[in-house]
Design a protein around this motif. Structure first.
Motif, PDB file in Angstrom:
ATOM      1  N   GLU A 211       1.187 -20.409 -75.758  1.00  8.66           N
ATOM      2  CA  GLU A 211       1.221 -20.867 -77.152  1.00  8.66           C
ATOM      3  C   GLU A 211       0.043 -20.404 -78.000  1.00  8.66           C
ATOM      4  O   GLU A 211       0.053 -20.569 -79.219  1.00  8.66           O
ATOM      5  CB  GLU A 211       1.216 -22.408 -77.193  1.00  8.66           C
ATOM      6  CG  GLU A 211       2.435 -23.041 -76.591  1.00  8.66           C
ATOM      7  CD  GLU A 211       2.340 -24.573 -76.618  1.00  8.66           C
ATOM      8  OE1 GLU A 211       1.530 -25.118 -77.391  1.00  8.66           O
ATOM      9  OE2 GLU A 211       3.073 -25.197 -75.850  1.00  8.66           O
TER      10      GLU A 211
ATOM     11  N   ARG B 100      -2.774 -18.681 -80.234  1.00  7.25           N
ATOM     12  CA  ARG B 100      -2.669 -17.743 -81.359  1.00  7.25           C
ATOM     13  C   ARG B 100      -3.828 -16.759 -81.330  1.00  7.25           C
ATOM     14  O   ARG B 100      -4.927 -17.085 -80.880  1.00  7.25           O
ATOM     15  CB  ARG B 100      -2.723 -18.512 -82.681  1.00  7.25           C
ATOM     16  CG  ARG B 100      -1.386 -18.913 -83.295  1.00  7.25           C
ATOM     17  CD  ARG B 100      -0.360 -19.397 -82.348  1.00  7.25           C
ATOM     18  NE  ARG B 100       0.900 -19.714 -83.026  1.00  7.25           N
ATOM     19  CZ  ARG B 100       1.991 -20.175 -82.429  1.00  7.25           C
ATOM     20  NH1 ARG B 100       1.987 -20.383 -81.120  1.00  7.25           N
ATOM     21  NH2 ARG B 100       3.096 -20.433 -83.115  1.00  7.25           N
TER      22      ARG B 100
ATOM     23  N   TYR C 243      -7.009 -21.548 -82.838  1.00  3.10           N
ATOM     24  CA  TYR C 243      -6.232 -21.806 -84.050  1.00  3.10           C
ATOM     25  C   TYR C 243      -5.004 -22.661 -83.737  1.00  3.10           C
ATOM     26  O   TYR C 243      -4.528 -22.704 -82.598  1.00  3.10           O
ATOM     27  CB  TYR C 243      -5.838 -20.472 -84.698  1.00  3.10           C
ATOM     28  CG  TYR C 243      -7.005 -19.807 -85.398  1.00  3.10           C
ATOM     29  CD1 TYR C 243      -7.461 -20.294 -86.616  1.00  3.10           C
ATOM     30  CD2 TYR C 243      -7.665 -18.724 -84.834  1.00  3.10           C
ATOM     31  CE1 TYR C 243      -8.546 -19.709 -87.262  1.00  3.10           C
ATOM     32  CE2 TYR C 243      -8.753 -18.131 -85.471  1.00  3.10           C
ATOM     33  CZ  TYR C 243      -9.187 -18.633 -86.685  1.00  3.10           C
ATOM     34  OH  TYR C 243     -10.262 -18.061 -87.325  1.00  3.10           O
TER      35      TYR C 243
ATOM     36  N   LYS D  31      -3.920 -15.384 -86.871  1.00  2.00           N
ATOM     37  CA  LYS D  31      -4.496 -16.299 -87.869  1.00  2.00           C
ATOM     38  C   LYS D  31      -5.728 -15.726 -88.563  1.00  2.00           C
ATOM     39  O   LYS D  31      -6.522 -15.007 -87.945  1.00  2.00           O
ATOM     40  CB  LYS D  31      -4.902 -17.613 -87.183  1.00  2.00           C
ATOM     41  CG  LYS D  31      -3.784 -18.290 -86.407  1.00  2.00           C
ATOM     42  CD  LYS D  31      -2.658 -18.768 -87.310  1.00  2.00           C
ATOM     43  CE  LYS D  31      -1.708 -19.693 -86.562  1.00  2.00           C
ATOM     44  NZ  LYS D  31      -0.559 -20.099 -87.396  1.00  2.00           N
TER      45      LYS D  31
ATOM     46  N   ARG E  90      -1.516 -24.132 -83.058  1.00  2.00           N
ATOM     47  CA  ARG E  90      -0.439 -23.489 -82.305  1.00  2.00           C
ATOM     48  C   ARG E  90       0.900 -23.645 -82.988  1.00  2.00           C
ATOM     49  O   ARG E  90       1.905 -23.983 -82.361  1.00  2.00           O
ATOM     50  CB  ARG E  90      -0.394 -24.069 -80.887  1.00  2.00           C
ATOM     51  CG  ARG E  90      -1.567 -23.648 -80.044  1.00  2.00           C
ATOM     52  CD  ARG E  90      -1.623 -24.386 -78.749  1.00  2.00           C
ATOM     53  NE  ARG E  90      -2.258 -25.694 -78.864  1.00  2.00           N
ATOM     54  CZ  ARG E  90      -1.729 -26.823 -78.407  1.00  2.00           C
ATOM     55  NH1 ARG E  90      -0.565 -26.840 -77.825  1.00  2.00           N
ATOM     56  NH2 ARG E  90      -2.389 -27.953 -78.541  1.00  2.00           N
TER      57      ARG E  90
ATOM     58  N   TRP F 238       1.621 -15.913 -85.402  1.00  2.00           N
ATOM     59  CA  TRP F 238       0.900 -15.703 -84.145  1.00  2.00           C
ATOM     60  C   TRP F 238      -0.490 -15.121 -84.350  1.00  2.00           C
ATOM     61  O   TRP F 238      -1.272 -15.008 -83.404  1.00  2.00           O
ATOM     62  CB  TRP F 238       1.720 -14.797 -83.211  1.00  2.00           C
ATOM     63  CG  TRP F 238       2.907 -15.517 -82.664  1.00  2.00           C
ATOM     64  CD1 TRP F 238       4.155 -15.574 -83.230  1.00  2.00           C
ATOM     65  CD2 TRP F 238       2.966 -16.323 -81.480  1.00  2.00           C
ATOM     66  NE1 TRP F 238       4.981 -16.359 -82.461  1.00  2.00           N
ATOM     67  CE2 TRP F 238       4.276 -16.823 -81.371  1.00  2.00           C
ATOM     68  CE3 TRP F 238       2.040 -16.662 -80.485  1.00  2.00           C
ATOM     69  CZ2 TRP F 238       4.678 -17.657 -80.328  1.00  2.00           C
ATOM     70  CZ3 TRP F 238       2.437 -17.482 -79.440  1.00  2.00           C
ATOM     71  CH2 TRP F 238       3.743 -17.970 -79.371  1.00  2.00           C
TER      72      TRP F 238
END
Ligand SMILES: NC(=O)c1ccc[n+]([C@@H]2O[C@H](COP(=O)([O-])OP(=O)(O)OC[C@H]3O[C@@H](n4cnc5c(N)ncnc54)[C@H](OP(=O)(O)O)[C@@H]3O)[C@@H](O)[C@H]2O)c1
Length: 311
Positions: A274, A276, A126, A134, A128, A132
């Protein structure tokens, strides 16, 4: 239902076949390596040797089996380590996600099979930016790191063609629960560090829960994407020390971003800092699915507690 499971001899395939049979479905299960025929037969399914990259053979197999539903769980991830260049290690899987999916969808169309479920992936895909965790409607990463672009494109391709054909793509979290799990060795050897602040979020799923959600998707799902992940998307700095402890390994090392980039590449830095996670709200709501291991906290222990090495 009469279900055709492509990739029945794999980590998810075995558990899926077992659960389908338990629910009273009939299964034709495909394998590729000859030595895996017995594994599929022992489960109680009808074994069938098939290379998904041979489109003519796929057409014939589906026509002969005449199933009500097809599940595509064929990957070539077994033993594929994480390297600097994911696209290289994932090339055979990417081919299965493109050509293998095309072959199965064409065969399904020809044989009039309308229920189709395929394996996709949720973690590290997902965008970035923003929150956090998705959902399925959130955008995917438009700019995957170098070395992971083809892998991301192949997963996107699979999602798109499956849904366009009226099927279901299941974006699973990182699988765990198999003895040959690719994470065990590097965590034991302290080769899997917490990078930077370790904020990158991972979503996991126990293989038994992944299989249970897949059965429900086959029975009740509607065309589209479902994240099949546990309730507890978590940053690497939280889950990695727990996994190390469960395995009886020393606590993970820490690595600054520049060092991780040098040794493991940009993809590893992004995953650690980073990435998600994914929400399972849609799968719970629409499939009536409840994971037996709602968190990796109890799942890792259940799966690997007996693998701990005594130090
Ligand atoms: N999810 C990830 O991103 C990731 C990353 C690295 C490692 N892993 C590990 O990989 C495993 C993933 O589970 P999985 O069930 O997807 O994979 P798997 O256990 O490797 O099973 C893959 C299935 O696809 C079949 N297959 C492979 N090539 C084929 C081909 N050309 N045509 C038809 N079938 C083919 C295999 O048959 P044969 O077995 O008979 O060849 C097997 O049935 C887990 O153990 C996980 O820990 C996952």
């Amino acid at each position: 239902m009469h279900v055709f499971v492509a990739g029945a001899s794999g980590a998810i395939g075995i558990r899926l076949v077992r659960q389908l049979l338990d629910q009273g479905h009939e299964v034709v299960g495909t394998y590729r390596r000859p030595e895996h025929a017995g594994r599929v037969r022992a489960l109680g399914a009808q074994p069938l040797r098939l290379d998904l990259l041979d489109a003519a053979a796929v057409r014939k197999a589906v026509r002969d089996a005449h199933p009500d539903a097809i599940v595509h769980q064929a990957t070539a991830l077994d033993g594929a380590g994480f390297s600097r260049n994911l696209d290289r290690s994932f090339a055979p899987t990417n081919q299965l996600r493109r050509e293998g999916t095309d072959a199965l969808l064409a065969a399904a169309g020809e044989a009039g099979v309308t229920r189709f479920v395929a394996q996709s992936f949720a973690s590290f895909r997902y965008a970035r930016t923003g929150g956090w965790v998705k959902t399925e409607t959130d955008p995917l990463d438009a700019d995957p790191p170098a070395g992971a672009q083809e892998t991301n494109a192949a997963m996107r391709y699979l999602d798109e063609v499956v849904v366009k054909a009226g099927g279901i793509a299941l974006r699973y979290g990182g699988f765990y629960g198999a003895d040959n799990d690719g994470m065990i060795k590097p965590v034991r050897k302290r080769q899997f560090p917490i990078v930077g602040d370790g904020a990158g979020v991972s979503s996991f799923i126990h293989l038994d829960d992944a299989a249970a959600a897949t059965v429900l998707a086959l029975e009740h799902g509607t065309a589209g994407i479902y994240n099949i992940v546990d309730d507890d998307p978590a940053p690497v700095r939280d889950w990695l020390p727990v996994l190390a402890e469960v395995l009886g390994a020393k606590a993970p090392r820490h690595a600054p971003r520049w060092l991780a980039r040098l040794i493991a590449g940009e993809g590893a830095v992004i995953m650690g800092t980073e990435a998600r996670g994914a929400s399972n709200a849609k799968a719970k709501r629409e499939l009536g699915w409840t994971p037996r291991y709602p968190s990796w906290r109890q799942g890792f222990r259940a799966a690997y507690g007996n693998l701990a090495v005594v130090r």
